[in-house]
Write a protein that holds these residues in place. Structure first.
Motif, PDB file in Angstrom:
ATOM      1  N   THR A 143     -10.273  -9.120   5.624  1.00 53.67           N
ATOM      2  CA  THR A 143      -9.988 -10.522   5.940  1.00 53.67           C
ATOM      3  C   THR A 143      -8.650 -10.903   5.728  1.00 53.67           C
ATOM      4  O   THR A 143      -7.893 -10.420   4.559  1.00 53.67           O
ATOM      5  CB  THR A 143     -10.851 -11.257   4.982  1.00 53.67           C
ATOM      6  N   PRO A 144      -8.304 -11.547   6.703  1.00 46.33           N
ATOM      7  CA  PRO A 144      -6.407 -11.639   6.261  1.00 46.33           C
ATOM      8  C   PRO A 144      -6.173 -12.540   5.141  1.00 46.33           C
ATOM      9  O   PRO A 144      -6.846 -13.696   4.957  1.00 46.33           O
ATOM     10  CB  PRO A 144      -6.146 -12.345   7.595  1.00 46.33           C
ATOM     11  N   TYR A 145      -4.866 -12.111   4.487  1.00 47.79           N
ATOM     12  CA  TYR A 145      -4.625 -12.904   3.449  1.00 47.79           C
ATOM     13  C   TYR A 145      -4.550 -14.444   3.667  1.00 47.79           C
ATOM     14  O   TYR A 145      -4.994 -15.284   2.717  1.00 47.79           O
ATOM     15  CB  TYR A 145      -3.282 -12.227   2.938  1.00 47.79           C
ATOM     16  N   GLN A 146      -3.938 -14.894   4.601  1.00 43.90           N
ATOM     17  CA  GLN A 146      -3.921 -16.386   4.932  1.00 43.90           C
ATOM     18  C   GLN A 146      -5.067 -16.972   4.838  1.00 43.90           C
ATOM     19  O   GLN A 146      -5.276 -18.177   4.438  1.00 43.90           O
ATOM     20  CB  GLN A 146      -2.836 -16.462   6.035  1.00 43.90           C
ATOM     21  N   THR A 147      -5.751 -16.435   5.611  1.00 45.99           N
ATOM     22  CA  THR A 147      -7.153 -17.020   5.745  1.00 45.99           C
ATOM     23  C   THR A 147      -8.047 -16.914   4.351  1.00 45.99           C
ATOM     24  O   THR A 147      -8.841 -18.103   4.095  1.00 45.99           O
ATOM     25  CB  THR A 147      -8.249 -15.989   6.657  1.00 45.99           C
ATOM     26  N   ILE A 148      -8.002 -15.989   3.524  1.00 43.38           N
ATOM     27  CA  ILE A 148      -8.472 -16.196   2.217  1.00 43.38           C
ATOM     28  C   ILE A 148      -7.868 -17.376   1.548  1.00 43.38           C
ATOM     29  O   ILE A 148      -8.721 -17.979   0.769  1.00 43.38           O
ATOM     30  CB  ILE A 148      -8.210 -14.940   1.583  1.00 43.38           C
ATOM     31  N   VAL A 149      -6.392 -17.324   1.428  1.00 44.82           N
ATOM     32  CA  VAL A 149      -6.029 -18.492   0.641  1.00 44.82           C
ATOM     33  C   VAL A 149      -6.389 -19.815   1.211  1.00 44.82           C
ATOM     34  O   VAL A 149      -6.873 -20.764   0.631  1.00 44.82           O
ATOM     35  CB  VAL A 149      -4.318 -18.177   0.805  1.00 44.82           C
ATOM     36  N   LYS A 150      -6.243 -19.828   2.563  1.00 45.95           N
ATOM     37  CA  LYS A 150      -6.709 -21.364   3.127  1.00 45.95           C
ATOM     38  C   LYS A 150      -8.213 -21.644   2.749  1.00 45.95           C
ATOM     39  O   LYS A 150      -8.504 -22.960   2.373  1.00 45.95           O
ATOM     40  CB  LYS A 150      -6.665 -21.396   4.766  1.00 45.95           C
ATOM     41  N   ASN A 151      -9.095 -20.793   2.997  1.00 47.68           N
ATOM     42  CA  ASN A 151     -10.633 -20.897   2.402  1.00 47.68           C
ATOM     43  C   ASN A 151     -10.605 -21.181   1.011  1.00 47.68           C
ATOM     44  O   ASN A 151     -11.321 -22.104   0.720  1.00 47.68           O
ATOM     45  CB  ASN A 151     -11.383 -19.833   2.912  1.00 47.68           C
ATOM     46  N   TYR A 152      -9.968 -20.569   0.222  1.00 51.04           N
ATOM     47  CA  TYR A 152     -10.115 -20.883  -1.286  1.00 51.04           C
ATOM     48  C   TYR A 152      -9.647 -22.241  -1.457  1.00 51.04           C
ATOM     49  O   TYR A 152     -10.350 -22.898  -2.488  1.00 51.04           O
ATOM     50  CB  TYR A 152      -9.199 -19.531  -2.066  1.00 51.04           C
ATOM     51  N   VAL A 153      -8.238 -22.691  -1.301  1.00 49.78           N
ATOM     52  CA  VAL A 153      -7.863 -23.939  -1.328  1.00 49.78           C
ATOM     53  C   VAL A 153      -8.784 -25.105  -0.890  1.00 49.78           C
ATOM     54  O   VAL A 153      -8.861 -25.976  -1.704  1.00 49.78           O
ATOM     55  CB  VAL A 153      -6.344 -24.077  -0.927  1.00 49.78           C
ATOM     56  N   ALA A 154      -9.098 -24.892   0.223  1.00 54.21           N
ATOM     57  CA  ALA A 154      -9.958 -25.683   0.963  1.00 54.21           C
ATOM     58  C   ALA A 154     -11.395 -25.888  -0.050  1.00 54.21           C
ATOM     59  O   ALA A 154     -11.885 -27.093  -0.120  1.00 54.21           O
ATOM     60  CB  ALA A 154     -10.454 -25.438   2.476  1.00 54.21           C
ATOM     61  N   ASN A 155     -11.769 -25.030  -0.352  1.00 58.33           N
ATOM     62  CA  ASN A 155     -13.106 -25.053  -1.345  1.00 58.33           C
ATOM     63  C   ASN A 155     -12.880 -25.604  -2.432  1.00 58.33           C
ATOM     64  O   ASN A 155     -13.594 -26.239  -3.136  1.00 58.33           O
ATOM     65  CB  ASN A 155     -13.721 -23.645  -1.479  1.00 58.33           C
ATOM     66  N   ILE A 156     -11.572 -25.319  -3.306  1.00 54.39           N
ATOM     67  CA  ILE A 156     -11.089 -25.939  -4.579  1.00 54.39           C
ATOM     68  C   ILE A 156     -11.282 -27.622  -4.157  1.00 54.39           C
ATOM     69  O   ILE A 156     -11.789 -28.290  -5.075  1.00 54.39           O
ATOM     70  CB  ILE A 156      -9.801 -25.612  -4.861  1.00 54.39           C
ATOM     71  N   THR A 157     -10.512 -27.961  -3.251  1.00 51.49           N
ATOM     72  CA  THR A 157     -10.404 -29.350  -3.035  1.00 51.49           C
ATOM     73  C   THR A 157     -11.686 -30.129  -2.497  1.00 51.49           C
ATOM     74  O   THR A 157     -11.967 -31.224  -2.794  1.00 51.49           O
ATOM     75  CB  THR A 157      -9.093 -29.712  -1.977  1.00 51.49           C
ATOM     76  N   ALA A 158     -12.585 -29.306  -1.840  1.00 48.41           N
ATOM     77  CA  ALA A 158     -13.912 -30.024  -1.535  1.00 48.41           C
ATOM     78  C   ALA A 158     -14.585 -30.007  -2.651  1.00 48.41           C
ATOM     79  O   ALA A 158     -15.485 -30.772  -2.568  1.00 48.41           O
ATOM     80  CB  ALA A 158     -14.301 -28.884  -0.281  1.00 48.41           C
ATOM     81  N   ALA A 159     -14.653 -29.190  -3.752  1.00 48.20           N
ATOM     82  CA  ALA A 159     -15.105 -29.333  -5.171  1.00 48.20           C
ATOM     83  C   ALA A 159     -14.552 -30.606  -5.985  1.00 48.20           C
ATOM     84  O   ALA A 159     -15.121 -30.687  -6.891  1.00 48.20           O
ATOM     85  CB  ALA A 159     -15.259 -28.181  -5.689  1.00 48.20           C
ATOM     86  N   GLY A 160     -13.496 -31.154  -5.294  1.00 49.78           N
ATOM     87  CA  GLY A 160     -13.146 -32.344  -5.980  1.00 49.78           C
ATOM     88  C   GLY A 160     -12.128 -31.955  -7.056  1.00 49.78           C
ATOM     89  O   GLY A 160     -11.869 -32.789  -8.115  1.00 49.78           O
ATOM     90  N   MET A 161     -11.650 -30.887  -7.041  1.00 48.37           N
ATOM     91  CA  MET A 161     -10.448 -30.637  -7.603  1.00 48.37           C
ATOM     92  C   MET A 161      -8.833 -30.441  -6.859  1.00 48.37           C
ATOM     93  O   MET A 161      -9.039 -30.244  -5.538  1.00 48.37           O
ATOM     94  CB  MET A 161     -10.789 -29.134  -8.537  1.00 48.37           C
ATOM     95  N   TYR A 162      -7.821 -30.579  -7.590  1.00 48.93           N
ATOM     96  CA  TYR A 162      -6.711 -30.440  -6.977  1.00 48.93           C
ATOM     97  C   TYR A 162      -6.334 -29.148  -7.066  1.00 48.93           C
ATOM     98  O   TYR A 162      -6.887 -28.216  -7.933  1.00 48.93           O
ATOM     99  CB  TYR A 162      -5.595 -31.348  -7.733  1.00 48.93           C
ATOM    100  N   ALA A 163      -5.414 -28.583  -6.241  1.00 47.40           N
ATOM    101  CA  ALA A 163      -4.889 -26.888  -6.196  1.00 47.40           C
ATOM    102  C   ALA A 163      -3.161 -27.110  -6.218  1.00 47.40           C
ATOM    103  O   ALA A 163      -2.753 -27.649  -5.587  1.00 47.40           O
ATOM    104  CB  ALA A 163      -5.245 -26.129  -4.857  1.00 47.40           C
ATOM    105  N   ILE A 164      -2.739 -26.141  -7.015  1.00 46.37           N
ATOM    106  CA  ILE A 164      -1.327 -25.763  -7.099  1.00 46.37           C
ATOM    107  C   ILE A 164      -1.123 -24.445  -6.637  1.00 46.37           C
ATOM    108  O   ILE A 164      -1.771 -23.586  -6.798  1.00 46.37           O
ATOM    109  CB  ILE A 164      -0.950 -25.852  -8.660  1.00 46.37           C
ATOM    110  N   ILE A 165      -0.358 -24.575  -5.505  1.00 48.43           N
ATOM    111  CA  ILE A 165      -0.124 -23.231  -4.971  1.00 48.43           C
ATOM    112  C   ILE A 165       1.310 -22.768  -5.734  1.00 48.43           C
ATOM    113  O   ILE A 165       2.237 -23.597  -5.566  1.00 48.43           O
ATOM    114  CB  ILE A 165       0.407 -23.620  -3.410  1.00 48.43           C
ATOM    115  N   ASP A 166       1.186 -21.490  -6.114  1.00 48.25           N
ATOM    116  CA  ASP A 166       2.225 -21.028  -6.845  1.00 48.25           C
ATOM    117  C   ASP A 166       2.710 -19.745  -6.485  1.00 48.25           C
ATOM    118  O   ASP A 166       2.168 -18.864  -6.227  1.00 48.25           O
ATOM    119  CB  ASP A 166       1.722 -20.817  -8.550  1.00 48.25           C
TER     120      ASP A 166
END
Length: 195
Positions: free
Chosen positions: A88-111
């Motif tokens: 799986t491409p890295y960008q796809t993984i990051v996008k999916n993970y961040v989308a899931n974090i925010t869909a769970a009602g949390m904020y995400a910090i990209i570091d």
């Protein structure tokens, strides 16, 4: 996964020196850093992030009383869109993970955790590609950091629940020398310095 938008009412903004939600209510951020995406030479770890579900993140949010997760990243893997051990491409993984974090009602910090100046040569990984993120430099690199942040900002500009952390824990130089007034001035005023 649904990504929040400003119209959904879920997001974060700065009001003066305070973080607030989109309605202006002051936020007390309480969260965690989940490591693994920052390491460029261990793509076997990345698939776990892609397979983390909204339900799992919601359960973690509730059990730990979280409202924010810090996502550590490396510049090289984002720039070349490296693939995980599962393909799986890295960008796809990051996008999916961040989308899931925010869909769970949390904020995400990209570091930006591991920068990747062109001088890096992959000595830790055996990869000889120039700019491979084989360690943590003391600060952002002039070669690729601007392109990294431009790409990240474009990718997440429509998700108001995402924050950006310019660089993880800047430190002196590779010799461990303390920050002197010259280097501290660079953080304040910009410029360049050769370590």
């Amino acid at each position: 996964t649904t990504t929040p938008s400003a119209s959904s009412g879920f997001g974060i903004k700065v009001s003066g020196n305070t973080f607030t939600d989109l309605s202006g209510n002051v936020l007390q951020l309480q969260g965690t850093n989940i490591s693994g995406l920052g390491i460029s030479y261990a793509p076997s770890m990345w698939d776990a992030f892609n397979n983390t579900t909204v339900a799992q993140l919601t359960a973690m949010k509730n059990a730990w009383q979280l409202n924010i997760i810090r996502v550590d990243m490396n510049e090289y893997s984002w720039r070349v869109n490296a693939k995980s051990s599962g393909g799986t491409p890295y960008q796809t993984i990051v996008k999916n993970y961040v989308a899931n974090i925010t869909a769970a009602g949390m904020y995400a910090i990209i570091d930006l955790h591991w920068a990747a100046p062109n001088a890096y040569n992959g000595s830790l990984s055996g990869n000889n590609a120039a700019g491979y993120a084989d360690g943590q430099p003391g600060y952002l690199d002039a070669d690729n950091a601007i392109g990294f942040w431009s790409s990240i900002a474009t990718t997440f500009k429509n998700n108001p629940a995402v924050l950006f952390e310019l660089f993880n824990e800047p430190f002196a130089d590779s010799t461990g020398s303390a920050w002197d007034s010259t280097r501290l001035g660079l953080l304040l005023n910009g410029g360049s310095y050769t370590f």
